[in-house]
Write an enzyme that holds these catalytic residues in place. Structure first.
Site, PDB file in Angstrom:
ATOM      1  CD  GLU A 131      26.805  -9.441  13.160  1.00 33.81           C
ATOM      2  OE1 GLU A 131      26.533  -9.750  14.344  1.00 33.81           O
ATOM      3  OE2 GLU A 131      27.652  -8.854  12.707  1.00 33.81           O
ATOM      4  CD  GLU A 146      27.986 -13.620  15.604  1.00 35.13           C
ATOM      5  OE1 GLU A 146      28.459 -12.657  16.218  1.00 35.13           O
ATOM      6  OE2 GLU A 146      27.897 -13.973  14.398  1.00 35.13           O
TER       7      GLU A 146
END
Length: 718
Positions: free
Chosen positions: A184, A253
């Site tokens: 991320e 995710e």
């Protein structure tokens, strides 16, 4: 000097080595549709299980239940701070036995997505970085910084080489089909600019240069370089588009719920909404989807990030204890069966999309061999509708997708739940007979203390060896009086004592870790001893340059209202002591508990800084176990010397406890429980930590509680 022939031989050997694991010949690679395994496109369903958040004894059962649910892949981070707690000294045993964990996955016939990072975030202490990394000279985390890149590359290479040595990559006959570098990072790169972009390019090149022989991914990284795949994280990812037409659409995710923070309600996400998000992603061309989390587990010890609860249940399909959470577990299992029935059509063509109404549409996949699969979607959040498709009528509930593996018969609808609806039951087994020990309130002349001028940052002193740091100073006044003591702290909680007497506590929060204590305190004529106990609740796990975040008492510290005027104690002489006396004595261990005098008769209640111990026999059966800590305040728990983690049931849920908007704009992730209830009441006790008899349970209580209210409970589905 080497001759021309030797140089040519070296060149040929190098070319052959690279060719063996190049995209052209790799047995795992990708095209624009999907990950290919042995040149076959696959629709892959994955689930996150983090090995340190459970015990090795739990791993086979968790993996078996994942396979029974229809998963193809187990995804896990690699936790640097667990594996290299001090520079060059590695730990790959117990809950950190990564090799054993992957072998269990391999034995089950599942694949592995290894997210090496080594930054993981994951609501994990310090984002997975070891604390010693912060003190490498000249280091800056996660940017184009030489010292950081050197250490990051060394650890990443160690993991890749370890996996090669174990023959774990798929080209070696092993289960690893995907790897991840960084995590991320896109939002961080955007914020820091050019150094971030340079770091992204370096990280991708570094990872590819390790020759793992499987595709690398970067999640939430829209500019993932070259053949590194950028992927999506979120509650919904149907609109995600890779940054190259040659890359597949992957979702690393899909948040099955959310983590619990101390002071917050317990989040959950409805099974129907999770299923809808998966079906919508697949109908829009997605081919790899991972549940984060499939099993969340427990933040044992001090592994939780800042203000993150010990429970990492995450409302996952397998709950914290490894039991199926119904109806989510079975509802998703049925979804996976339906998707697999469509796999042949899904990987063979692009969807043909047709409108069926204002908020309804059909996605149809058909292959040259005659395979056909259809997804009929109703995006209206309130109303059911009847639609006509291929001359037949279908009723679609609100916010749902029906799956037709043959383009005719509906086999599954995301909003129609036929799975059993179980609720976990916590049944008390027994209470305990306790002994107690009151920890001392140290002063500046304590023999374990050291002194300095001014206030020290907490982590610089403790290096995270303990949550606790004492700040101590002396104040001499001419007469007894009651000034206002004001203390500014960078967090996370602060207990204040004057002349050994407890004066009160102030807390920070996840959103605002900084805190202020301000209260009138009694001073006697002459010498007064002020002792401040700063307690950490995990380290920051995310943020730009979070290595620079502070904690502990940094001031100012003032006394106002004295007859002699206002005093600023910030730059006074302060003394420091790391940890509680009970920690230094090892009261949580068998040797420490037996070596110290404990109060045998009346157990002290509601007394700050008190240790409690008891022994008990393991209960019969195999039901998962937990401790009900609702009668306690804040502190830590150990079983047979193993740390269960931090307890803090006194920190109640507040705010919008009925509905917390963690999910999308059409549906909301609800929050279990009501305002005023503990964020976490029950604390997982792994069965494998217990002996048949004579188990040692030790609780350290910071602010006071009633240990007679603690009970051992078993968890069952009903």
């Amino acid at each position: 000097m080497w001759g021309v022939n030797n140089i040519m031989v070296l060149f040929v050997l190098t070319y052959i080595c690279f060719s063996l694991i190049s995209p052209v010949s790799a047995d795992v690679w990708y095209d624009n549709k999907a990950i290919t395994i042995n040149k076959q496109r696959r629709i892959l369903i994955s689930g996150s299980i983090h090995y340190p958040r459970s015990t090795p004894e739990m791993w086979p059962g968790l993996i078996r239940k994942a396979k029974e649910n229809g998963l193809d892949v187990i995804q896990t981070y690699v936790f640097w701070n667990g594996h290299e707690p001090s520079p060059g000294k590695f730990n790959f045993g117990g809950r950190y036995d990564l090799v054993k964990f992957i072998k269990y996955i391999q034995q089950a016939g599942l694949y592995v997505h290894l997210r090496i990072g080594p930054f993981v975030c994951a609501e994990w202490n310090f984002g997975g970085f070891p604390v010693w990394l912060k003190y490498v000279p000249g280091i800056e985390f996660r940017t184009n910084n030489g010292p950081f890149k050197e250490k990051m590359q060394a650890f990443t290479a160690k993991i890749v080489n370890m996996m090669k040595a174990e023959k774990f990559f798929h080209w070696q006959g092993g289960p690893i089909i995907l790897a991840q570098i960084e995590n991320e990072y896109g939002p961080v790169e955007w914020e820091i600019g050019a150094p971030g972009k340079a770091y992204t390019n370096w990280a991708a090149a570094m990872a590819r240069g390790l020759n793992a022989g499987v595709p690398w991914v970067m999640c939430k990284q829209d500019d993932a370089p070259g053949d590194v795949i950028n992927t999506c994280n979120g509650f919904y990812c149907e609109g995600f588009v890779p940054n190259s037409k040659s890359k597949p659409k992957m979702w690393t995710e899909n948040w099955t719920g959310w983590y619990t923070k101390f002071g917050g309600a317990v989040p959950y996400r409805p099974a129907e909404d999770v299923a809808f998000s998966v079906a919508r992603f697949i109908q829009n061309g997605g081919s790899f989807m991972n549940y984060y989390m499939f099993h969340g587990g427990t933040n044992f010890g001090n592994t939780a990030g800042r203000f993150v609860a010990t429970s990492y249940d995450y409302d996952a399909p397998l709950d914290e204890y490894g039991l199926p959470r119904e109806p989510k577990y079975t509802h998703l299992k049925n979804l996976h069966t339906a998707i697999k029935m469509c796999e042949g059509a899904l990987v063979s063509s692009d969807a043909r999309v047709t409108k069926l109404g204002n908020n309804q549409e059909a996605h149809v996949y058909s292959s040259n061999s005659g395979k056909c699969a259809a997804f009929l979607a109703n995006y209206d959040p309130k109303w059911s509708v009847k639609v006509t498709f291929s001359g037949m009528q279908y009723e679609l509930p609100p916010w749902s997708i029906s799956i037709l593996p043959d383009c005719k018969k509906e086999v599954y609808n995301t909003a129609r739940v036929s799975a059993p609806r179980f609720h976990a039951k916590m049944t008390p087994i027994s209470g305990f007979d306790w002994q107690s020990f009151i920890d001392e309130t140290p002063t500046a002349d304590d023999d374990r203390a050291f002194s300095g001028s001014g206030l020290y940052e907490q982590l610089n002193v403790t290096r995270d060896t303990s949550d606790y740091l004492w700040y101590m100073t002396d104040v001499t006044v001419k007469s007894a009086e009651e000034p206002t003591l004001t203390i500014m702290s960078a967090g996370h909680s602060l207990h204040v004592f004057v002349n050994g007497q407890y004066q009160g506590t102030s807390y920070g929060s996840l959103e605002q870790p900084q805190l202020t204590f301000s209260k009138k305190v009694p001073l006697r004529a002459g010498l007064n001893k002020i002792s401040l106990l700063s307690a950490a609740v995990g380290l920051a796990n995310v943020g730009v340059h979070f290595e620079k975040y502070n904690q502990g008492v940094l001031g100012p510290v003032t006394l106002k209202g004295l007859h002699e005027g206002n005093w600023d104690l910030t730059r006074s002489k302060w003394s420091y002591k790391v940890g509680m006396s009970g920690e230094n004595l090892g009261l949580h261990t068998f040797s420490g508990a037996s070596a110290k005098e404990w109060q045998q008769s009346a157990v002290v209640q509601r007394q700050p800084l008190t240790w409690f111990k008891t022994t008990f026999n393991a209960p019969a059966g195999n039901d998962p176990l937990a401790l009900d800590m609702s009668s306690m305040g804040k502190g830590q728990i150990w079983i047979n010397g193993e740390s269960i983690g931090r307890h803090w049931p006194a920190n109640k849920a507040s705010g919008r406890c009925g509905q917390c908007n963690y999910a999308g704009m059409y549906t909301e992730t609800k929050c279990l429980g009501e305002c005023g209830q503990p964020s976490q009441r029950w604390y997982h006790v792994p069965r494998s930590w217990l002996r048949p008899t004579g188990n040692l349970l030790v609780v350290f209580e910071e602010i006071g509680g009633n240990p007679r209210g603690i009970s051992l409970v078993k968890r069952t589905n009903m």
